[in-house]
Design an enzyme around this catalytic site. Structure first.
Site, PDB file in Angstrom:
ATOM      1  N   CYS A 288       0.837  -1.194   0.000  1.00  0.00           N
ATOM      2  CA  CYS A 288       0.000   0.000   0.000  1.00  0.00           C
ATOM      3  C   CYS A 288       0.871   1.241   0.000  1.00  0.00           C
ATOM      4  O   CYS A 288       2.079   1.187  -0.172  1.00  0.00           O
ATOM      5  CB  CYS A 288      -0.904   0.003   1.231  1.00  0.00           C
ATOM      6  SG  CYS A 288      -1.767  -1.555   1.506  1.00  0.00           S
TER       7      CYS A 288
ATOM      8  N   SER B 180      -4.910  -4.615  -2.506  1.00  0.00           N
ATOM      9  CA  SER B 180      -5.401  -5.754  -1.722  1.00  0.00           C
ATOM     10  C   SER B 180      -4.635  -7.029  -2.062  1.00  0.00           C
ATOM     11  O   SER B 180      -4.660  -7.493  -3.208  1.00  0.00           O
ATOM     12  CB  SER B 180      -6.897  -5.971  -1.986  1.00  0.00           C
ATOM     13  OG  SER B 180      -7.630  -4.805  -1.670  1.00  0.00           O
TER      14      SER B 180
ATOM     15  N   ILE C  96      -3.827  -9.486   1.056  1.00  0.00           N
ATOM     16  CA  ILE C  96      -4.239 -10.397   2.121  1.00  0.00           C
ATOM     17  C   ILE C  96      -5.537  -9.882   2.737  1.00  0.00           C
ATOM     18  O   ILE C  96      -5.691  -8.671   2.938  1.00  0.00           O
ATOM     19  CB  ILE C  96      -3.138 -10.530   3.195  1.00  0.00           C
ATOM     20  CG1 ILE C  96      -1.950 -11.314   2.613  1.00  0.00           C
ATOM     21  CG2 ILE C  96      -3.644 -11.205   4.455  1.00  0.00           C
ATOM     22  CD1 ILE C  96      -0.762 -11.427   3.541  1.00  0.00           C
TER      23      ILE C  96
ATOM     24  N   GLY D 113       3.237  -2.817   3.425  1.00  0.00           N
ATOM     25  CA  GLY D 113       4.134  -3.955   3.433  1.00  0.00           C
ATOM     26  C   GLY D 113       3.422  -5.275   3.616  1.00  0.00           C
ATOM     27  O   GLY D 113       2.200  -5.379   3.440  1.00  0.00           O
TER      28      GLY D 113
END
Length: 629
Positions: A2, A51, A53, A75
């Protein structure tokens, strides 16, 4: 993966919201899937999400049980499931399945020590509303970037500098001390960036910001040393740890692919990962295109490989955008193919594996001391290397500047690393850079000061000269160039890059490798290649490192590209920085093949392109460059 941005000040919530929106919008490429904001009377936390996880429930900011703390993170944490189980057993309640929430509850449980338990790549901030304190950290190696500044009563931070530029308190000014070191190192070499007042949080550090005061603390430093491992046990350990790391780095709720070059590192990773998709890229045919060899290996391993060939027009057209995404000038030629390789992979995937890190951990660079092919010179150097330190230092210093064959090999291997080695890139000699620069830009830390601050940390430790060089690269070259371009060029295309060969557990193995198994007469990265032998053909495991070969020499001998670069060098504002006539003479002589100044020209051109984007055109993302007919 992100992007994060935010700030602490006393403006109203309404003002904060508008500013934060601008800060996160400008880095939407880091997270096109969603955005999240938290604003109160003291802080603004912003987030852009890619996106990977917990696709449905991992939006940020994420809050703890009583909403007294909030986190945003850029991360991936590869051991988050293990930590999550521990925290649940300790009584914590989770509202998502994300790795980010593990850090938040970990901070509640273990405080600052949470960073020592994390395995992964990260840059995050946690706002503790009760204490009025911002806590943040950057991962062990500096895989993920984190910038911060204090201006106009505001503390601000972000994954990219361009985000900080959106804040009304940001004062944009060129850091005049950054240019001269850059010309030698090819990348921003100082803790303070090219933007005056903007700093990088060092790798392996955490910080707190409270009541206007920032405190920074180191939590990790590679503990290079020696062991007495025999070769077989060492190779077993390397191979098992690499296998474990590759497996851990494939944890995701989306498909994970892999970059694939002709070299051992990405080949080893791809052979273990066995992804459905691998990607390769190169320029034209022959020397500058590794994709044919990568395709051969993919065929042997029965992997699907997608490849593209680039040309100079593409490189020059996109180059201003490349420098915009980089935030600071970087003249590493591999920025260009990595930009296009990332775009190629992003057509299919959100996550790829790559081979960064192995050269630093296992000594893969010839500049660590491989400067001759002569076995006699190597044997003599090895024998002299057994002399007491003072004697071998004296011989190494004597060889400096001599012109007989093998003199440089003797100097590089016998002289103190502190005197002979500044890292993997040396473009301009710093005195030559000083002569080319105008007086206002000559005042800057010397190269010896920059590297000396890192070497000084090794005082009192008995390390081989080779391991000193590794240590310097781990703290200078790798975070300053290799990892920075890897992050910026992949995130430019909303692609997450994971580096399983740069892992805490693998570092635990690498830092104790006996020096004699790092570089031998056979090759660099000797023990690592032995481990790779078990999974890929010897032709690939033994291949010399090429990196991303880029045909800069050929481009600068073609009239259309020479004219393009010259038009930049002729701009009136260029004379503010350089002796413009000397600069043009260097370019013209290179075009006429009276010299070979391609790396110097490219380094200056990269800086001027960056300056044109961020200062002449005020940081607006540039359109594609129109090339002359």
């Amino acid at each position: 993966m992100c992007g994060i941005a935010g700030f602490v000040n006393d403006t109203s919530a309404e003002e904060k919201t508008a500013v934060l929106k601008r800060m996160t919008d400008i880095i939407a490429h880091r997270g096109p899937d969603n955005e999240g904001h938290f604003v109160d009377e003291r802080v603004a936390l912003g987030f852009r999400r890619l996106s990977i996880i917990d696709l449905q429930g991992g939006d940020q900011p994420i809050f703890n049980e009583d909403s007294s703390m909030a986190i945003t993170m850029n991360g991936e944490i590869y051991n988050y499931r293990e930590l999550r189980r521990q925290l649940i057993d300790l009584g914590h309640t989770f509202s998502t399945e994300s790795d980010t929430e593990v850090i938040l509850h970990g901070y509640e449980q273990w405080g600052h020590q949470v960073v020592n338990r994390l395995r992964g790549m990260f840059a995050f901030v946690i706002w503790d509303r009760g204490r009025g304190e911002l806590f943040g950290a950057r991962d062990h190696f500096g895989i993920k970037p984190f910038y911060y500044a204090r201006m106009g009563g505001t503390f601000m931070y972000a994954s990219e500098i361009k985000s900080l530029l959106q804040h009304p308190d940001f004062h944009k000014e060129l850091n005049t001390q950054a240019l001269r070191p850059y010309m030698t190192f090819q990348y921003p070499a100082l803790p303070e960036t090219f933007f005056k007042g903007v700093f990088k949080l060092p790798e392996g550090h955490w910080f707190t910001f409270r009541d206007g005061k920032m405190d920074i603390h180191q939590y990790y430093d590679p503990a290079f040393g020696e062991s007495k491992q025999d070769l077989k046990d060492l190779v077993d350990s390397i191979d098992q740890t690499v296998q474990d790391s590759v497996k851990a780095h494939q944890v995701a709720d989306v498909e994970v692919g892999s970059f694939l070059s002709s070299g051992v590192d990405s080949s080893y990773v791809a052979a273990l990962a066995r992804p459905r998709h691998t990607y390769s890229i190169g320029f034209g045919k022959g020397t500058y295109n590794e994709s044919d060899q990568a395709g051969e290996l993919a065929s042997i391993l029965k992997l699907n490989n997608t490849t593209e060939s680039l040309d100079g027009d593409q490189a020059f057209s996109y180059f201003p955008q490349i420098q915009w995404y980089m935030d600071e000038p970087d003249s590493n030629p591999s920025c260009v193919p990595l930009f296009f390789l990332s775009e190629l992979a992003s057509r299919d995937l959100r996550v790829v594996l790559s081979g960064e890190g192995a050269d630093e951990l296992f000594a893969g660079y010839v500049d660590y001391g491989v400067h001759t092919r002569s076995r006699i010179i190597k044997d003599v150097t090895r024998l002299l290397g057994r002399l007491p330190r003072k004697a071998r230092y004296a011989i190494g210093r004597w060889a400096k500047g001599k012109h007989f064959h093998g003199a440089w090999h003797l100097y590089a291997n016998l002289a103190p690393a502190e005197e002979s080695f500044i890292g993997q890139a040396k473009v301009f000699d710093e005195d030559e850079a000083g002569r080319l620069l105008k007086p206002a830009y000559r005042k800057a830390p010397r190269v010896s000061e920059i590297t000396g601050r890192i070497y000084a940390r090794l005082k009192g430790r008995s390390l081989s000269e080779l391991k000193k060089k590794q240590y310097l690269d781990m703290h200078q070259w790798m975070p300053g160039d290799i990892l920075l371009k890897a992050d910026k060029m992949t995130m430019a295309h909303s692609l997450e890059l994971r580096v399983p060969l740069l892992d805490r557990k693998l570092m635990d193995v690498a830092e104790k490798v006996p020096t004699k198994y790092l570089i031998t007469d056979q090759n660099t990265k000797f023990a690592f290649r032995k481990a790779a032998d078990r999974h890929i053909p010897r032709e690939w495991s033994a291949r010399e490192k090429l990196g991303f070969p880029v045909p800069i020499r050929d481009w600068l001998h073609q009239e259309r590209y020479y004219r393009l670069v010259r038009s930049m060098f002729e701009q009136e504002w260029v004379s503010e920085f350089f002796d413009q006539q000397a600069l043009l003479r260097m370019l013209d002589d290179n075009y006429a093949k009276r010299n070979d100044a391609r790396r110097k020209i490219w380094t200056v051109y990269s800086f001027l392109t960056w300056y044109d984007v961020y200062f002449i055109h005020d940081g607006t993302k540039p359109e594609l460059l129109d090339l002359p007919a």
